[in-house]
Design an enzyme around this catalytic site. Structure first.
Site, PDB file in Angstrom:
ATOM      1  N   TRP A   3     -18.709  23.249  64.234  1.00 51.72           N
ATOM      2  CA  TRP A   3     -18.259  23.976  65.424  1.00 51.72           C
ATOM      3  C   TRP A   3     -19.378  24.081  66.450  1.00 51.72           C
ATOM      4  CZ3 TRP A   3     -19.116  29.013  67.615  1.00 51.72           C
ATOM      5  CH2 TRP A   3     -18.197  29.349  68.633  1.00 51.72           C
ATOM      6  N   TRP A   9     -33.636  25.775  53.064  1.00 47.18           N
ATOM      7  CA  TRP A   9     -33.625  26.550  51.821  1.00 47.18           C
ATOM      8  C   TRP A   9     -32.223  26.671  51.228  1.00 47.18           C
ATOM      9  CZ3 TRP A   9     -37.359  28.196  48.635  1.00 47.18           C
ATOM     10  CH2 TRP A   9     -37.013  29.124  47.652  1.00 47.18           C
ATOM     11  N   ASN A  10     -31.248  27.059  52.024  1.00 44.15           N
ATOM     12  CA  ASN A  10     -29.910  27.324  51.494  1.00 44.15           C
ATOM     13  C   ASN A  10     -29.232  26.073  50.949  1.00 44.15           C
ATOM     14  OD1 ASN A  10     -30.057  30.073  52.111  1.00 44.15           O
ATOM     15  ND2 ASN A  10     -29.198  29.781  54.155  1.00 44.15           N
ATOM     16  N   GLU A  26     -36.248  21.498  49.634  1.00 40.19           N
ATOM     17  CA  GLU A  26     -37.093  22.569  49.096  1.00 40.19           C
ATOM     18  C   GLU A  26     -36.703  22.932  47.660  1.00 40.19           C
ATOM     19  OE1 GLU A  26     -37.386  25.861  51.879  1.00 40.19           O
ATOM     20  OE2 GLU A  26     -37.062  24.538  53.567  1.00 40.19           O
ATOM     21  N   TYR A  27     -37.320  22.335  46.666  1.00 37.66           N
ATOM     22  CA  TYR A  27     -38.357  21.296  46.654  1.00 37.66           C
ATOM     23  C   TYR A  27     -38.016  20.356  45.503  1.00 37.66           C
ATOM     24  CZ  TYR A  27     -40.679  24.966  49.305  1.00 37.66           C
ATOM     25  OH  TYR A  27     -40.957  25.934  50.218  1.00 37.66           O
ATOM     26  N   MET A  39     -45.435  23.626  55.460  1.00 36.98           N
ATOM     27  CA  MET A  39     -44.803  24.920  55.714  1.00 36.98           C
ATOM     28  C   MET A  39     -45.766  26.043  55.316  1.00 36.98           C
ATOM     29  SD  MET A  39     -40.782  24.312  54.845  1.00 36.98           S
ATOM     30  CE  MET A  39     -40.932  23.538  53.246  1.00 36.98           C
ATOM     31  N   ASP A  96     -44.952  32.176  54.922  1.00 33.24           N
ATOM     32  CA  ASP A  96     -44.201  32.811  53.821  1.00 33.24           C
ATOM     33  C   ASP A  96     -44.970  32.789  52.500  1.00 33.24           C
ATOM     34  OD1 ASP A  96     -42.212  33.393  55.589  1.00 33.24           O
ATOM     35  OD2 ASP A  96     -40.766  31.936  54.831  1.00 33.24           O
TER      36      ASP A  96
END
Length: 281
Positions: free
Chosen positions: A89, A117-118, A158-159, A226, A229
């Protein structure tokens, strides 16, 4: 040593790779050549869903800021193991692909990122460890990049072997498959002049399991660290999300940017292919 890069996470994530200009103040990226510096900006399509001043659209991108833009994210279809749009969308119906790739007219290279990540579940293990699946995926990527006018692919898996940070028994096969995957992508991309990059972990434990670093360094156009975090809400104590150096009291001496950069180089990464992530959120 030649220096690496930087990336900043806002609605854009910015990676900067400065090689020979560390001692020079840089006021405008446009005055430097691509050999001098890379400013790799991540545009996240979900930033459009934010309310108020947090809302961020393709037209909010400062075209003078970035040498490259990476559009996050595409997804891996769990059934076909081919690339697909993550949010059709936004990406298609609201023309975000078209509105971001329009910056190519200003000399900016635009890549599509897959993963995040998700999306980084064990479905990627099925892709990496199956030569036939890798071949079909690469064919689908070539079609996808051409159809939507991107100039390359960024792998944000990841990862490998440690999906969403949890290392598993399949790690050795995933690591080998990831190395073969990168080589196959690179060889297929070259006739099309497509770029190939990867966003990778800053953590020593995952680096050792997930990556054949010399292979990544040989076949990728750049490696985006990265380097953020290191600490967050998942910890039992406070800590800086991107500490430059080790500070007394931190649980691990390798949870800092200095260690990450030097460890990647020690493992065999070319320093001028490293692009350092700098968070600004």
């Amino acid at each position: 040593m030649k220096f690496v890069g930087i990336f900043i996470f806002v609605a854009l994530v910015i990676f900067v790779s400065a090689r020979n200009h560390l001692d020079n103040e840089v006021s405008e990226v446009k005055n430097l050549t691509d050999d001098d510096i890379k400013v790799v900006c991540y545009f996240t399509n979900w930033s459009w869903y934010r309310q108020g001043i947090g809302k961020y659209s393709p037209e909010d991108i400062d075209s003078h800021l970035c040498t490259h833009i990476v559009y996050g994210f595409a997804s891996l279809d769990a059934n076909t193991l081919k690339i697909k749009t993550y949010d059709s969308w936004v990406d298609i119906d609201n023309h975000f692909y078209q509105r971001v790739t329009a910056y190519h007219q200003k000399g900016i290279k635009i890549l599509i990122a897959i993963g995040g990540w998700n999306d980084s579940t064990e479905k990627y293990s099925r892709l990496l460890t199956n030569p036939s699946a890798r071949h079909k995926f690469i064919e689908s990527v070539i079609d996808f990049i051409g159809k939507y006018n991107f100039q390359g692919l960024d792998l944000d898996l990841e990862y490998p072997g440690c999906w969403q940070g949890l290392c598993r028994a399949s790690s050795a096969r995933d690591r080998q498959g990831f190395s073969q995957f990168i080589q196959e992508l690179s060889e297929t991309f070259k006739p099309h002049n497509y770029l190939l990059s990867a966003a990778v972990s800053p953590g020593k434990q995952i680096i050792d399991i997930a990556y054949d670093v010399p292979i990544l360094s040989q076949y990728l156009d750049w490696i985006a660290l990265m380097a953020y975090d290191y600490h967050g809400s998942w910890d039992r104590s406070t800590g800086h999300n991107a500490p430059l150096y080790y500070y007394p009291g931190d649980k691990y001496d390798y949870f800092n940017v200095d260690y990450t950069v030097n460890y990647w180089i020690k493992k065999g990464a070319q320093s001028d292919k490293l692009v350092l992530g700098v968070p600004a959120y």
